[in-house]
Design a protein around this motif. Structure first.
Motif, short mmCIF file in Angstrom:
data_model
loop_
_atom_site.label_atom_id
_atom_site.label_comp_id
_atom_site.label_asym_id
_atom_site.label_seq_id
_atom_site.Cartn_x
_atom_site.Cartn_y
_atom_site.Cartn_z
N MET A 1 -30.15 -7.04 -28.61
CA MET A 1 -30.16 -6.14 -27.46
C MET A 1 -29.88 -4.70 -27.89
O MET A 1 -29.79 -4.42 -29.05
CB MET A 1 -29.12 -6.61 -26.47
N ALA A 3 -27.42 -2.68 -28.07
CA ALA A 3 -26.28 -2.23 -28.86
C ALA A 3 -26.56 -2.29 -30.36
O ALA A 3 -25.99 -1.53 -31.12
CB ALA A 3 -25.06 -3.08 -28.54
N LEU A 196 -27.48 -0.74 -17.91
CA LEU A 196 -26.34 -1.65 -17.98
C LEU A 196 -26.34 -2.36 -19.33
O LEU A 196 -25.32 -2.45 -20.01
CB LEU A 196 -26.45 -2.68 -16.85
N LYS A 198 -27.52 -1.38 -22.03
CA LYS A 198 -27.35 -0.50 -23.17
C LYS A 198 -25.89 -0.24 -23.48
O LYS A 198 -25.56 0.29 -24.53
CB LYS A 198 -28.05 0.84 -22.91
N THR A 199 -25.01 -0.54 -22.53
CA THR A 199 -23.60 -0.26 -22.76
C THR A 199 -22.83 -1.56 -22.94
O THR A 199 -23.36 -2.64 -22.71
CB THR A 199 -22.99 0.48 -21.56
N SER A 200 -21.56 -1.40 -23.33
CA SER A 200 -20.76 -2.61 -23.55
C SER A 200 -20.48 -3.33 -22.23
O SER A 200 -20.19 -4.52 -22.23
CB SER A 200 -19.46 -2.25 -24.26
N HIS A 201 -20.60 -2.63 -21.09
CA HIS A 201 -20.47 -3.31 -19.80
C HIS A 201 -21.51 -4.42 -19.69
O HIS A 201 -21.21 -5.53 -19.24
CB HIS A 201 -20.69 -2.32 -18.65
N LEU A 203 -22.86 -6.01 -22.07
CA LEU A 203 -22.51 -7.12 -22.96
C LEU A 203 -21.52 -8.06 -22.28
O LEU A 203 -21.56 -9.27 -22.50
CB LEU A 203 -21.91 -6.58 -24.26
N SER A 204 -20.65 -7.50 -21.43
CA SER A 204 -19.69 -8.39 -20.77
C SER A 204 -20.42 -9.33 -19.80
O SER A 204 -20.01 -10.48 -19.63
CB SER A 204 -18.62 -7.57 -20.05
N LEU A 206 -23.49 -10.46 -20.29
CA LEU A 206 -24.11 -11.46 -21.18
C LEU A 206 -23.07 -12.46 -21.67
O LEU A 206 -23.35 -13.65 -21.80
CB LEU A 206 -24.77 -10.76 -22.37
N ALA A 207 -21.84 -11.95 -21.93
CA ALA A 207 -20.79 -12.83 -22.41
C ALA A 207 -20.48 -13.91 -21.38
O ALA A 207 -20.27 -15.07 -21.73
CB ALA A 207 -19.53 -12.03 -22.73
N GLU B 97 -22.95 -7.77 -31.44
CA GLU B 97 -22.66 -7.81 -30.00
C GLU B 97 -21.41 -8.63 -29.72
O GLU B 97 -20.58 -8.28 -28.88
CB GLU B 97 -23.86 -8.36 -29.23
N THR B 125 -19.46 3.14 -25.95
CA THR B 125 -20.19 2.03 -26.56
C THR B 125 -20.43 2.32 -28.04
O THR B 125 -20.24 1.45 -28.89
CB THR B 125 -21.51 1.81 -25.83
#
Lengths: 539, 254
Positions: A1, A3, A196, A198-201, A203-204, A206-207, B97, B125
């Motif tokens: 993705m 990141a 969304l 593109k940022t770590s948000h 990723l959360s 997706l987690a 990730e 990020t």
């Protein structure tokens, strides 16, 4: 993705420039659509664009809940309904025609907020549910909302005597939606989802999809994330609903029933769960397919039965051949021969049609079939002689693959002169071109040629086998008596066709056509060899 | 002052007492071992500390406050990170990730900023990515950065999981059988790595392990559980000679 490819240095100048350019680009697209494209289209074509884009947006918004956050929700049509009804009701009763653009913008917000509230209502109790149980709960929720609305006719059963037109729906909603509104909303929804991720948000989210317990242990508040996903997805669907209501002018509860929810879900699943690109493409494609099916002539029931029986026969033969002493090669040869017979049939049919004196179009199709058929047979011969492939069967399939590419090309050309809407024509050709570009540039093309040839051969065999099978079916008294005059309209079979598509995609590629892949410039660069794969790792 | 205190923690599942009246204290900088036969309640103990289960009675205190009944993400935010006995990576995501998500706790930008891709969300990020890359490098996983985490070997997946836990910058790191499924050489490397974490960065670690070489080799204090109850506590030497431990778990003096 995203990141994985972020460059760790943030440049303010470049950031502002990119934002500015994107806004300009969106404005330019909106302008071109409104001033250039729409005036050259008739009403029906414009409607097709609006509907396909609206459904693509719906698919992208459901993808946020289903694909990205992994919460299997089957009641998306309900959020669509809430947005459409709330905004439609307000416009019908309070609209003053002073500033339509401001009004529709405001209504989009109203529809979005109303649907977001519905999202909280369904999101909160659903938190304790997972997988199948959540699916059942959301399905029930969707039906509850629709049935409540269906009973709101201002009479006895209505809450507070609110009149939403009952089963007849709301009509005379001012048609305020322009095509460019829909284009901008679509871009907005795609951009929000893309940002969304593109940022770590992102990723959360997706987690949560990947592993709730691990996400929670890593500090992601899964409850909050799930509710946020529901609210965001619902709000987007509500905005889409607003534009839908103001485009159609009238809305009925039936438009938002379970089959709509399933249609949206099918789009997400076929497109690739988690892929925004996939959801958007599948959304537009399936909606256009649905509209195109309305235009296709009715099929005699016996013909349809013939296709089903011959498809089973061909699959059975292929399966048996693989296990027989002829082995894999024998299967390839057999398939290719059937394909070649189909091509020969095309030549014969072309000869007959090209002599038709009455219709220029039929003559044209005849010549095309003649030319394509003979050229394709030539391809097979060339592939056999050039020894392209390990076995005889593979060589023949490679030839058939090239023939298939030629058929697709000429098919596009012929298809251009049919009575189908220009929107559908352009979309079909664009998708085929994109597919061709991707396969050739990414190097899948050459390797995949025999496989593609096998697909062509399967279809060819289907046509060849179907003829005698149908004749045989006609001679069975029971079938002939009962089904002689029965016709099926493809439009009525659309759910069956979607279901069939879904089954095929799930069998061939369970994660959906695009899987988790996204379209990105890096992908394009990689395809053209501008960026070597190793470079990415050295961030 | 102790960092983590289990104060007579007990959890019952119906009639089964999985953890019975267990008390121990972990101080800052400790390398603490939790051992015991299968089914002794070690992992349940971890689940009590990280908030997956709420103790039926007793208390868990961390850093001066009770964390009983907090949700796992809140406890993670206070500074307890863990790995799992059966690896739980985000399998469809890349190694990078996975580790970036570990840093998610520490980022301050709001969802709106992320949706609009405002500068702060990009910067944060990016920072997390840089930090994650450093962590990945320190675990010698750089070549796998963009691999799908499920494509890695078992040992590498374990190390990614530890990296992900460390990315939360925990005050206390819980490792649930970190050496399981590793070959002797990998175990050696892992032991060295764990010890380095403690010695260089002062990381407090609580670990469950079955491999006595690993436990005796690196832990300074050990608690032994059997049938949910604490049967012994002390230094490796004391544990080694404790008759109760030998009977219940070790079988013979090691």
């Amino acid at each position: 993705m995203a990141a994985a490819t972020v460059t760790p240095s943030f440049a303010p100048g470049r950031y502002v420039l990119v934002r500015l350019l994107s806004f300009l680009l969106v404005a330019a697209i909106a302008f071109v659509v409104e001033r250039q494209v729409v005036p050259s289209l008739n009403n029906y074509d414009a409607t097709l664009i609006v509907r396909s884009l609206l459904y693509a947006s719906l698919a992208v918004s459901l993808n946020l809940i289903n694909g990205i956050t992994g919460q299997f929700s089957v009641g998306h049509a309900a959020f669509f309904l809430v947005g459409a009804y709330v905004s439609g009701y307000v416009t019908r009763n309070y609209f003053d025609s002073q500033d339509p653009l401001l009004w529709i913008t405001g209504m989009t917000v109203v529809g979005g907020v109303a649907a977001a509230i519905a999202g909280i209502v369904v999101g909160l109790p659903s938190l304790r549910l997972r997988g199948d149980y959540l699916a059942v709960a959301t399905l029930g929720f969707g039906e509850i909302i629709r049935i409540i609305v269906q009973n709101q006719d201002g009479k006895n059963l209505s809450f507070g005597g609110l009149d939403l037109g009952g089963a007849f729906g709301l009509n005379k909603i001012d048609k305020l939606t322009h095509v460019w509104h829909v284009v901008v909303l679509f871009i907005l929804i795609v951009a929000l989802c893309r940002n969304l991720l593109k940022t770590s948000h992102g990723l959360s989210f997706l987690a949560v999809r990947e592993d709730e317990l691990a996400a929670e242990a890593t500090g992601v508040n899964t409850t909050r994330t799930k509710v946020v996903a529901f609210v965001l997805g619902a709000a987007m669907a509500g905005m889409v609903g607003t534009l839908f209501a103001h485009h159609e002018g009238f809305i009925t509860p039936v438009t938002f029933d379970m089959s709509t929810s399933f249609l949206i879900l099918t789009m997400v699943v076929i497109g690739g769960t988690g892929s925004i690109t996939g959801a958007a493409l599948a959304g537009a494609a399936l909606k256009l397919l649905e509209e195109a099916l309305r235009k296709i002539d009715q099929i005699p029931a016996i013909d349809l039965l013939g296709y089903i029986v011959s498809a089973l026969l061909v699959l059975l033969l292929v399966k048996t051949l693989r296990r027989s002493r002829f082995g894999e090669n024998g299967r390839h040869v057999f398939l290719s021969l059937l394909g070649a017979v189909a091509l020969a049939g095309a030549v014969v049919k072309g000869l007959a049609l090209s002599g038709d004196a009455d219709s220029g179009y039929v003559r044209f199709v005849g010549w095309a079939m003649l030319a394509v058929g003979s050229l394709s047979i030539l391809f097979i011969v060339v592939a056999l002689v050039r020894r392209a492939g390990a076995t005889v069967g593979e060589r023949m399939l490679t030839g058939l693959g090239w023939a298939g590419a030629l058929i697709a090309l000429v098919g596009c050309y012929v298809h251009w002169f049919t009575g189908v809407s220009v929107v559908i024509k352009v979309s079909v050709i664009a998708m085929l071109l994109a597919l061709a570009a991707f396969t050739t540039l990414s190097g899948h093309g050459r390797r995949g040629m025999p496989a593609f040839g096998a697909v062509v051969a399967l279809f060819g065999s289907l046509i060849v086998v179907k003829m005698p099978v149908t004749m045989a079916l006609h001679s069975v008294p029971f079938i002939e008596e009962n089904l002689k005059d029965t016709l099926y309209s493809p439009n009525n079979l659309r759910m069956a066709i979607f279901a069939f598509l879904l089954v095929v995609v799930m069998l061939v590629r369970p994660i959906g056509v695009l899987g988790h892949h996204e379209f990105s410039w890096d992908l394009v660069k990689r395809m053209f060899g501008m960026k070597h794969k190793q470079q990415e790792i050295a961030v | 002052m102790s960092l983590l205190t289990l104060d007579r923690a007990t959890i019952r599942f119906g009639g089964l007492v999985a953890v019975n009246d267990v008390s121990f204290m972990i101080h800052e900088g400790d390398l603490f071992g939790l051992i015991g036969p299968n089914g002794a309640g070690k992992t349940t103990c971890f689940n009590l500390i990280t908030g997956v289960y709420k103790p039926t009675s007793g208390d868990v205190r961390f850093d001066g406050r009770s964390i009983r009944g907090l949700r796992p993400s809140a406890i993670a935010a206070l500074g307890i990170a863990r790995t799992f006995q059966n690896i739980r990576l985000f399998s469809a995501l890349s190694v990078l990730e996975n580790v970036v998500i570990g840093g998610f706790l520490r980022h301050r930008c709001t969802l709106t900023e992320a949706l609009c891709l405002l500068p702060r969300s990009i910067k944060e990020t990016d920072d997390l990515v840089v930090e994650a890359m450093k962590l990945i490098e320190s675990f010698n996983l750089t070549e796998f950065t963009n691999w799908r985490s499920s494509d890695l070997s078992y040992g590498d997946q374990r190390r990614v999981e530890i990296a992900r836990a460390l990315a939360t910058r925990p005050k206390l790191l819980l490792l649930d059988e970190p050496a399981a499924g590793m070959n002797p050489q990998e175990k050696q490397e892992l032991m060295a790595q764990i010890r380095r974490l403690r010695d260089e960065f002062g990381q407090t670690i609580l670990l469950i392990e079955h491999d006595m070489k690993v436990v005796m080799g690196i832990c300074e204090k050990i608690v032994v559980l059997d049938h949910g109850a604490e049967i012994a506590a002390g230094s490796p030497e004391e544990i080694r000679c404790d008759p109760k431990v030998i009977e219940a778990y070790l079988g013979e003096p090691v």
